[in-house]
Write a protein that holds these residues in place. Structure first.
Motif, PDB file in Angstrom:
ATOM      1  N   ALA A   1      46.704  34.491  55.645  1.00 36.14           N
ATOM      2  CA  ALA A   1      46.852  34.177  54.225  1.00 36.14           C
ATOM      3  C   ALA A   1      45.573  34.497  53.463  1.00 36.14           C
ATOM      4  CB  ALA A   1      47.225  32.707  54.047  1.00 36.14           C
ATOM      5  N   ALA A   2      44.416  34.238  54.112  1.00 38.28           N
ATOM      6  CA  ALA A   2      43.150  34.553  53.451  1.00 38.28           C
ATOM      7  C   ALA A   2      43.057  36.050  53.184  1.00 38.28           C
ATOM      8  CB  ALA A   2      41.978  34.095  54.313  1.00 38.28           C
ATOM      9  N   LEU A   3      43.477  36.828  54.173  1.00 39.27           N
ATOM     10  CA  LEU A   3      43.401  38.272  53.990  1.00 39.27           C
ATOM     11  C   LEU A   3      44.412  38.755  52.958  1.00 39.27           C
ATOM     12  CD1 LEU A   3      41.268  39.856  55.408  1.00 39.27           C
ATOM     13  CD2 LEU A   3      43.076  41.109  56.529  1.00 39.27           C
ATOM     14  N   ARG A   4      45.556  38.071  52.904  1.00 41.82           N
ATOM     15  CA  ARG A   4      46.533  38.414  51.869  1.00 41.82           C
ATOM     16  C   ARG A   4      45.938  38.158  50.475  1.00 41.82           C
ATOM     17  NH1 ARG A   4      50.779  35.823  53.957  1.00 41.82           N
ATOM     18  NH2 ARG A   4      50.712  34.062  52.534  1.00 41.82           N
ATOM     19  N   GLY A   5      45.224  37.046  50.375  1.00 37.91           N
ATOM     20  CA  GLY A   5      44.547  36.755  49.112  1.00 37.91           C
ATOM     21  C   GLY A   5      43.528  37.824  48.770  1.00 37.91           C
TER      22      GLY A   5
ATOM     23  N   HIS B   1      52.561  34.367  42.373  1.00 41.75           N
ATOM     24  CA  HIS B   1      51.151  33.986  42.370  1.00 41.75           C
ATOM     25  C   HIS B   1      50.250  35.066  42.956  1.00 41.75           C
ATOM     26  CE1 HIS B   1      53.622  32.355  45.386  1.00 41.75           C
ATOM     27  NE2 HIS B   1      52.924  31.326  45.777  1.00 41.75           N
ATOM     28  N   LEU B   2      50.790  35.932  43.831  1.00 44.14           N
ATOM     29  CA  LEU B   2      49.993  37.076  44.281  1.00 44.14           C
ATOM     30  C   LEU B   2      49.708  38.016  43.117  1.00 44.14           C
ATOM     31  CD1 LEU B   2      51.365  38.148  47.778  1.00 44.14           C
ATOM     32  CD2 LEU B   2      49.022  37.554  47.210  1.00 44.14           C
ATOM     33  N   TRP B   3      50.744  38.276  42.336  1.00 47.26           N
ATOM     34  CA  TRP B   3      50.545  39.137  41.156  1.00 47.26           C
ATOM     35  C   TRP B   3      49.564  38.497  40.189  1.00 47.26           C
ATOM     36  CZ3 TRP B   3      51.367  43.951  41.327  1.00 47.26           C
ATOM     37  CH2 TRP B   3      52.454  44.481  42.027  1.00 47.26           C
ATOM     38  N   LEU B   4      49.675  37.184  40.053  1.00 44.16           N
ATOM     39  CA  LEU B   4      48.768  36.468  39.157  1.00 44.16           C
ATOM     40  C   LEU B   4      47.324  36.652  39.619  1.00 44.16           C
ATOM     41  CD1 LEU B   4      48.702  34.508  36.729  1.00 44.16           C
ATOM     42  CD2 LEU B   4      48.654  32.640  38.376  1.00 44.16           C
TER      43      LEU B   4
ATOM     44  N   LEU C   1      36.306  38.541  46.091  1.00 41.11           N
ATOM     45  CA  LEU C   1      36.977  38.655  47.384  1.00 41.11           C
ATOM     46  C   LEU C   1      36.940  37.318  48.111  1.00 41.11           C
ATOM     47  CD1 LEU C   1      35.597  42.167  48.286  1.00 41.11           C
ATOM     48  CD2 LEU C   1      38.008  41.601  48.061  1.00 41.11           C
ATOM     49  N   GLY C   2      35.817  36.634  48.006  1.00 41.12           N
ATOM     50  CA  GLY C   2      35.705  35.320  48.628  1.00 41.12           C
ATOM     51  C   GLY C   2      36.693  34.332  48.027  1.00 41.12           C
ATOM     52  N   ALA C   3      36.818  34.377  46.700  1.00 41.58           N
ATOM     53  CA  ALA C   3      37.767  33.482  46.040  1.00 41.58           C
ATOM     54  C   ALA C   3      39.192  33.793  46.488  1.00 41.58           C
ATOM     55  CB  ALA C   3      37.640  33.630  44.527  1.00 41.58           C
ATOM     56  N   GLY C   4      39.504  35.090  46.629  1.00 40.14           N
ATOM     57  CA  GLY C   4      40.838  35.470  47.100  1.00 40.14           C
ATOM     58  C   GLY C   4      41.103  34.930  48.500  1.00 40.14           C
ATOM     59  N   ALA C   5      40.092  35.062  49.379  1.00 36.01           N
ATOM     60  CA  ALA C   5      40.239  34.555  50.740  1.00 36.01           C
ATOM     61  C   ALA C   5      40.464  33.044  50.731  1.00 36.01           C
ATOM     62  CB  ALA C   5      38.993  34.899  51.563  1.00 36.01           C
ATOM     63  N   LEU C   6      39.687  32.365  49.903  1.00 39.48           N
ATOM     64  CA  LEU C   6      39.787  30.910  49.829  1.00 39.48           C
ATOM     65  C   LEU C   6      41.165  30.492  49.316  1.00 39.48           C
ATOM     66  CD1 LEU C   6      37.815  28.546  50.352  1.00 39.48           C
ATOM     67  CD2 LEU C   6      37.493  28.436  47.871  1.00 39.48           C
ATOM     68  N   LEU C   7      41.612  31.130  48.242  1.00 43.83           N
ATOM     69  CA  LEU C   7      42.924  30.802  47.692  1.00 43.83           C
ATOM     70  C   LEU C   7      44.020  31.052  48.724  1.00 43.83           C
ATOM     71  CD1 LEU C   7      42.637  32.132  44.036  1.00 43.83           C
ATOM     72  CD2 LEU C   7      42.911  29.760  44.774  1.00 43.83           C
ATOM     73  N   GLY C   8      43.832  32.114  49.530  1.00 45.39           N
ATOM     74  CA  GLY C   8      44.793  32.368  50.591  1.00 45.39           C
ATOM     75  C   GLY C   8      44.760  31.280  51.640  1.00 45.39           C
ATOM     76  N   ALA C   9      43.545  30.936  52.066  1.00 47.68           N
ATOM     77  CA  ALA C   9      43.400  29.968  53.160  1.00 47.68           C
ATOM     78  C   ALA C   9      43.960  28.603  52.787  1.00 47.68           C
ATOM     79  CB  ALA C   9      41.930  29.853  53.557  1.00 47.68           C
ATOM     80  N   VAL C  10      43.829  28.214  51.524  1.00 47.50           N
ATOM     81  CA  VAL C  10      44.343  26.897  51.136  1.00 47.50           C
ATOM     82  C   VAL C  10      45.819  26.940  50.778  1.00 47.50           C
ATOM     83  CG1 VAL C  10      42.081  26.128  50.344  1.00 47.50           C
ATOM     84  CG2 VAL C  10      43.692  27.102  48.701  1.00 47.50           C
ATOM     85  N   GLY C  11      46.428  28.126  50.889  1.00 45.72           N
ATOM     86  CA  GLY C  11      47.875  28.186  50.754  1.00 45.72           C
ATOM     87  C   GLY C  11      48.385  28.505  49.357  1.00 45.72           C
TER      88      GLY C  11
END
Lengths: 195, 195
Positions: free
Chosen positions: A122-126, B160-163, B183-193
């Motif tokens: 999911a992190a990588l998807r983000g 939300h991915l498009w967002l 990129l870090g924020a994207g990873a974080l947002l992914g990791a928290v679901g």
């Protein structure tokens, strides 16, 4: 380091000492370039090492961008070639690629190890969603430059939309799109600019 | 994969190298069409994670090509768990795609930059440089779109991915925030679901 003030003669412009110097410099430069190297190239080559003047940088960059291939690799190739010919070009490009390639492989293996973890996936998807945005924004940032284009702003935007539609929406092969749309755009521009 | 598959892959990358005006990243849509949609050598997730890892890692972004080749080889060898044979095949795949994407463009750039520099005032050279500008802009935006869309595996309408993609594009466009934060924020947002 401070330049010595005692020697009064006009200093030679700084330049790389050897192909080895090029290799090390470009390796160091590449390893700083998270999310793209261009900004780092400008800072290191123009501001710190001063191997290039700002004018040279802009001119080289324009050519590097128009030629096929990764821009920063093309730029490294051109700088290396200028000082040490083919050997310099190879040294600079190898510097850009060799060590970063090892780093990225390690990252990929680590990633594969943890890919089953849904949080990592999911992190990588983000990050993937973000990098799509980064690249699109790079294109959007260039739009204002089209205002001064010989074809006129509206025509340029039509070409942008045409390429976007063909590639993103209709998934047409890149070669044909470049040949057809690029060919028309170049020929039209040729007619519009002075000889 | 048979030997002729590898040859076809090499040929495809040689071709893409010559088409990669303004960077290898603009050939991403075509790589997706070829590797994922047409041949099924990579999954959608492997494809977009190759690009995302390369964006997050130091070094020129073209290294995503190396990761694609690496993954193609690994898949052909039975996956990363299949042992040294698969790893060797992965390295072979890496060589095939990297040499393919680099060789034609660097050779051409090396030969053409001197000529182009000497002839930069010629009408044809200027028409090519300027005429390609709107095409390159359209390609970059399309690339961002294809990358962002590649994250939408499955049938969940992931607004939300498009967002996230749109927000990243907006921030890069309007601010000078370091790309690594995004990129870090994207990873974080992914990791928290969130995505």
């Amino acid at each position: 380091m401070h330049p010595s003030p005692s020697g009064a003669a006009a200093p030679l412009p700084p330049q790389p000492k050897s192909p080895r110097d090029l290799f090390v410099s470009f390796t160091w430069l590449a390893l700083q370039g998270f999310g793209g190297v261009l900004a780092i190239v400008q800072r290191e080559m123009v501001e710190k090492k001063r191997w290039l003047t700002p004018e040279q940088f802009l001119e080289d960059w324009a050519v590097a961008q128009v030629m096929p291939g990764p821009n920063v690799i093309n730029l490294a190739l051109m700088i290396g070639d200028r000082y040490f010919g083919l050997r310099g070009a190879v040294a600079a490009v190898a510097g850009m690629l060799a060590i970063p390639l090892v780093v990225i492989l390690v990252l990929a293996v680590l990633y594969a190890h943890y890919a089953a973890n849904p949080q990592v996936a999911a992190a990588l998807r983000g990050m993937g969603a973000v990098s799509g945005g980064l690249i699109a924004a790079t294109g959007i940032k260039l739009i204002p430059q089209l205002r001064k284009h010989p074809l006129g702003f509206a025509t340029c935007l039509a070409f942008v939309a045409l390429v976007f539609g063909a590639i993103a929406l209709f998934k047409m092969p890149l070669g044909w799109v470049l040949l057809a749309v690029g060919g028309v755009a170049c020929a039209w521009t040729w007619r519009r600019i002075p000889a | 994969m048979q030997w002729h598959d590898w040859l076809a892959l090499f040929g495809q990358y040689l071709l893409l190298s010559l088409l990669s005006i303004s960077g290898a990243i603009t050939t991403v849509p075509d790589m997706h069409r070829y590797l994922v949609a047409q041949h099924g050598w990579l999954t959608d997730a492997q494809f977009s994670s190759s690009v995302a890892i390369a964006q997050a890692a130091p070094g020129p972004n073209v290294l995503f090509v190396a990761l694609m080749g690496w993954n193609v080889g690994l898949n052909a060898g039975g996956g990363i768990g299949a042992g040294p044979g698969a790893w060797l095949l992965g390295l072979f795949g890496l060589m095939v795609t990297m040499v393919g994407i680099m060789l034609p463009s660097t050779t051409l750039t090396y030969l053409a930059t001197r000529w182009g520099h000497r002839n930069r005032d010629r009408r044809g050279v200027r028409a090519f440089k300027q005429g390609m500008a709107p095409v390159v802009v359209g390609l970059l935006i399309a690339t961002g779109w294809v990358l962002a869309a590649g994250n939408h595996a499955g049938d969940a309408p992931a607004w939300h991915l498009w967002l996230l993609t749109a927000a990243a594009a907006l921030i890069v466009w309007r601010t000078r925030l370091h790309l690594l934060w995004l990129l870090g924020a994207g990873a974080l947002l992914g990791a928290v679901g969130f995505v």
